[in-house]
Design an enzyme around this catalytic site. Structure first.
Site, PDB file in Angstrom:
ATOM      1  N   CYS A 119     -27.270 -22.603 -16.636  1.00 26.81           N
ATOM      2  CA  CYS A 119     -28.688 -21.644 -16.886  1.00 26.81           C
ATOM      3  C   CYS A 119     -30.001 -21.986 -17.138  1.00 26.81           C
ATOM      4  O   CYS A 119     -30.731 -21.301 -17.844  1.00 26.81           O
ATOM      5  CB  CYS A 119     -27.968 -20.922 -18.095  1.00 26.81           C
ATOM      6  N   HIS A 252     -33.007 -17.859 -21.562  1.00 26.25           N
ATOM      7  CA  HIS A 252     -32.490 -17.292 -20.908  1.00 26.25           C
ATOM      8  C   HIS A 252     -31.044 -15.950 -21.232  1.00 26.25           C
ATOM      9  O   HIS A 252     -31.323 -15.664 -22.799  1.00 26.25           O
ATOM     10  CB  HIS A 252     -31.442 -18.376 -21.105  1.00 26.25           C
ATOM     11  N   ASN A 282     -26.240 -11.672 -17.031  1.00 27.26           N
ATOM     12  CA  ASN A 282     -27.162 -13.574 -16.652  1.00 27.26           C
ATOM     13  C   ASN A 282     -27.175 -13.816 -15.344  1.00 27.26           C
ATOM     14  O   ASN A 282     -25.685 -14.053 -14.795  1.00 27.26           O
ATOM     15  CB  ASN A 282     -25.641 -13.989 -17.977  1.00 27.26           C
TER      16      ASN A 282
HETATM   17  N1  ACO Z   1     -13.974  -5.657 -21.708  1.00 28.01           N
HETATM   18  C1  ACO Z   1     -13.071  -5.506 -23.486  1.00 28.01           C
HETATM   19  N2  ACO Z   1     -12.257  -6.160 -24.326  1.00 28.01           N
HETATM   20  C2  ACO Z   1     -12.709  -8.076 -23.938  1.00 28.01           C
HETATM   21  C3  ACO Z   1     -13.588  -7.761 -22.345  1.00 28.01           C
HETATM   22  C4  ACO Z   1     -14.434  -7.355 -21.676  1.00 28.01           C
HETATM   23  N3  ACO Z   1     -15.001  -7.414 -20.733  1.00 28.01           N
HETATM   24  N4  ACO Z   1     -13.594  -9.398 -22.924  1.00 28.01           N
HETATM   25  C5  ACO Z   1     -13.208  -9.901 -24.210  1.00 28.01           C
HETATM   26  N5  ACO Z   1     -12.384  -8.727 -24.905  1.00 28.01           N
HETATM   27  C6  ACO Z   1     -12.099  -9.011 -25.849  1.00 28.01           C
HETATM   28  C7  ACO Z   1     -10.920 -10.270 -26.111  1.00 28.01           C
HETATM   29  O1  ACO Z   1      -9.874  -9.966 -25.756  1.00 28.01           O
HETATM   30  C8  ACO Z   1     -10.868 -10.119 -27.944  1.00 28.01           C
HETATM   31  O2  ACO Z   1      -9.815  -8.828 -28.111  1.00 28.01           O
HETATM   32  P1  ACO Z   1      -8.494  -8.978 -29.311  1.00 28.01           P
HETATM   33  O3  ACO Z   1      -9.107  -9.695 -30.298  1.00 28.01           O
HETATM   34  O4  ACO Z   1      -7.430  -8.738 -28.753  1.00 28.01           O
HETATM   35  O5  ACO Z   1      -8.489 -10.965 -29.187  1.00 28.01           O
HETATM   36  C9  ACO Z   1     -12.265  -9.068 -28.329  1.00 28.01           C
HETATM   37  O6  ACO Z   1     -12.478  -8.604 -27.156  1.00 28.01           O
HETATM   38  C10 ACO Z   1     -13.159 -10.286 -28.700  1.00 28.01           C
HETATM   39  O7  ACO Z   1     -13.271 -11.210 -27.646  1.00 28.01           O
HETATM   40  P2  ACO Z   1     -14.136 -12.521 -28.188  1.00 28.01           P
HETATM   41  O8  ACO Z   1     -14.095 -13.190 -27.185  1.00 28.01           O
HETATM   42  O9  ACO Z   1     -14.065 -12.500 -29.486  1.00 28.01           O
HETATM   43  O10 ACO Z   1     -16.110 -11.707 -28.761  1.00 28.01           O
HETATM   44  P3  ACO Z   1     -17.223 -12.117 -28.733  1.00 28.01           P
HETATM   45  O11 ACO Z   1     -18.156 -11.616 -29.469  1.00 28.01           O
HETATM   46  O12 ACO Z   1     -17.498 -13.325 -29.119  1.00 28.01           O
HETATM   47  O13 ACO Z   1     -17.921 -11.293 -27.379  1.00 28.01           O
HETATM   48  C11 ACO Z   1     -18.834 -13.014 -25.198  1.00 28.01           C
HETATM   49  C12 ACO Z   1     -17.742 -12.991 -25.568  1.00 28.01           C
HETATM   50  C13 ACO Z   1     -20.174 -11.831 -24.700  1.00 28.01           C
HETATM   51  C14 ACO Z   1     -18.379 -13.549 -24.066  1.00 28.01           C
HETATM   52  C15 ACO Z   1     -19.531 -13.737 -26.270  1.00 28.01           C
HETATM   53  O14 ACO Z   1     -19.036 -14.756 -27.319  1.00 28.01           O
HETATM   54  C16 ACO Z   1     -20.311 -14.030 -25.687  1.00 28.01           C
HETATM   55  O15 ACO Z   1     -21.741 -13.761 -25.357  1.00 28.01           O
HETATM   56  N6  ACO Z   1     -20.639 -15.911 -25.373  1.00 28.01           N
HETATM   57  C17 ACO Z   1     -21.860 -16.435 -25.228  1.00 28.01           C
HETATM   58  C18 ACO Z   1     -22.286 -16.740 -23.192  1.00 28.01           C
HETATM   59  C19 ACO Z   1     -23.145 -16.808 -22.797  1.00 28.01           C
HETATM   60  O16 ACO Z   1     -23.847 -17.173 -23.812  1.00 28.01           O
HETATM   61  N7  ACO Z   1     -23.000 -17.329 -21.633  1.00 28.01           N
HETATM   62  C20 ACO Z   1     -24.034 -17.836 -21.023  1.00 28.01           C
HETATM   63  C21 ACO Z   1     -24.392 -19.573 -20.612  1.00 28.01           C
HETATM   64  S1  ACO Z   1     -25.107 -19.634 -19.908  1.00 28.01           S
HETATM   65  C22 ACO Z   1     -24.306 -20.460 -18.445  1.00 28.01           C
HETATM   66  O17 ACO Z   1     -24.727 -22.144 -18.565  1.00 28.01           O
HETATM   67  C23 ACO Z   1     -23.922 -20.132 -17.286  1.00 28.01           C
END
Ligand code: ACO
Length: 325
Positions: A119, A252, A282
């Site tokens: 990214c 990004h 993304n």
């Molecule tokens: N729908 C419903 N529930 C979900 C989903 C979904 N799609 N995905 C996860 N959950 C649930 C999980 O199972 C968890 O449930 P639990 O509490 O019962 O265990 C709960 O939601 C919370 O999950 P978290 O992973 O703690 O959620 P978080 O608030 O951290 O959000 C996310 C997750 C959106 C992925 C966030 O961590 C994020 O944006 N991280 C950065 C990602 C990023 O920037 N990636 C790109 C980098 S670029 C590249 O190089 C490709």
């Protein structure tokens, strides 16, 4: 007189198949994967993404974005002497997507290669093109971010498959005595390979290992907000500028919360941050040039303004480019 590189045209392309969160939720439910529009919007800010058809590759998306950028710059493909494509979803193992794009454009002869920094790829590619133009190694570059991330998503993993989309963005970068790119700042730390990767590879005609995206979202989130602030401050310091002087931050587009947190740390209002993650998801290396082009074509990003492009992603890689449009 200093030789700068300047953006003289921008372009972008999204494949026509658009899936709102409701569309994706329905498709995933049919596969037994449970998610919701509320969860996706609240945690990421994403409302829709575009997916390419199976016979469409990164070079096809790159071609459309490049043609637009060339038209905006008033140039023909044959005027270009350097093509750099940032992608993690190339058409083939080799040759590079840049060579395939060069042929599709009808612009043989100049240098063409891919940059793979996930990214951060577009920011890496702009930095390389800028250095080549400043040194005199190139005069007119086409710098492209193009991805078909839908190909490497695990549609049984709701924690990743709701986040990404396909698309391409491009800029024409030309030598100029007017600024232009003012400063660049690139970094990587390979110890974080495992928090965001596609571990599979091709060996002896077989795919070995898992060829789908794996991500520890929370670890990525924490690292991203720290390095985006650091890199923004570093690139501004190199150019003797302050965050308050920025007209536009184009980060990004991974997650609205990461962008809000970066803006807050830099004491920037969200009115100065380009946001397209809601409509594109993304799109990895394509996200920054897609957002730039949306801002330029929408009449929000104007000639002469001070603009910062920022990338962060797998590797771990990160960096920033500061420029006058
Ligand atoms: N729908 C419903 N529930 C979900 C989903 C979904 N799609 N995905 C996860 N959950 C649930 C999980 O199972 C968890 O449930 P639990 O509490 O019962 O265990 C709960 O939601 C919370 O999950 P978290 O992973 O703690 O959620 P978080 O608030 O951290 O959000 C996310 C997750 C959106 C992925 C966030 O961590 C994020 O944006 N991280 C950065 C990602 C990023 O920037 N990636 C790109 C980098 S670029 C590249 O190089 C490709």
């Amino acid at each position: 007189m200093r030789r700068y590189s300047r953006i003289t045209g921008t372009g972008s392309y999204l494949p026509p198949r658009r899936l709102s969160n409701a569309d994706l939720v329905r498709e995933l439910a049919a596969k037994g994967v449970e998610t919701s529009d509320e969860w996706i919007v609240e945690r990421t800010g994403i409302r829709a993404r575009h997916f390419a058809e199976p016979d469409v590759g990164s070079s096809d998306l790159a071609l459309k974005a490049s043609q637009q950028a060339l038209q905006a710059a008033g140039l023909a493909p044959t005027d270009i002497d350097l093509i750099i494509v940032a992608t993690s979803t190339p058409d083939m193992v080799f040759p590079s997507t840049a060579c395939i794009l060069q042929h599709k454009l009808g612009s043989a002869g100049g240098a063409a290669f891919d940059v793979q920094a996930v990214c951060s790829g577009f920011v890496y590619a702009m930095t390389v093109a800028d250095a080549m133009i400043q040194s005199g190694a190139a005069n007119r570059a086409l710098v492209v971010g193009a991805e078909v991330f839908s190909r490497i998503l695990d549609f049984k993993d709701r924690t990743t498959c709701v986040l990404f989309g396909d698309g391409a963005g491009a800029v024409v970068l030309e030598a100029s005595d007017k600024p232009g790119i003012l400063a660049t700042d690139l970094h990587a730390d390979g110890k974080h390979v495992d928090i965001l990767c596609v571990p599979g590879h091709v060996t002896g005609g077989q795919v070995l290992g898992d060829p789908l995206l794996k991500m520890d979202g929370q670890a990525v989130f924490k690292l991203a907000v720290g390095v985006l602030e650091e890199s923004a401050r570093a690139v501004l310091a190199k150019a003797g500028k302050e965050p308050a002087q920025l007209d536009w931050l184009i980060p990004h587009q991974a997650n609205i919360r990461i962008m809000q947190s970066t803006a807050k740390r830099l004491k920037l209002s969200m009115d100065h941050v380009m946001v397209t993650v809601d409509q594109h998801g993304n799109t990895s290396a394509a996200s920054v040039p897609l957002a730039l082009d949306a801002g330029v074509r929408g009449g929000r990003i104007l000639p002469g303004q001070l603009v910062m492009l920022e990338g962060v992603g797998g590797g771990f890689t990160w960096g920033a480019v500061l420029l006058n449009l």
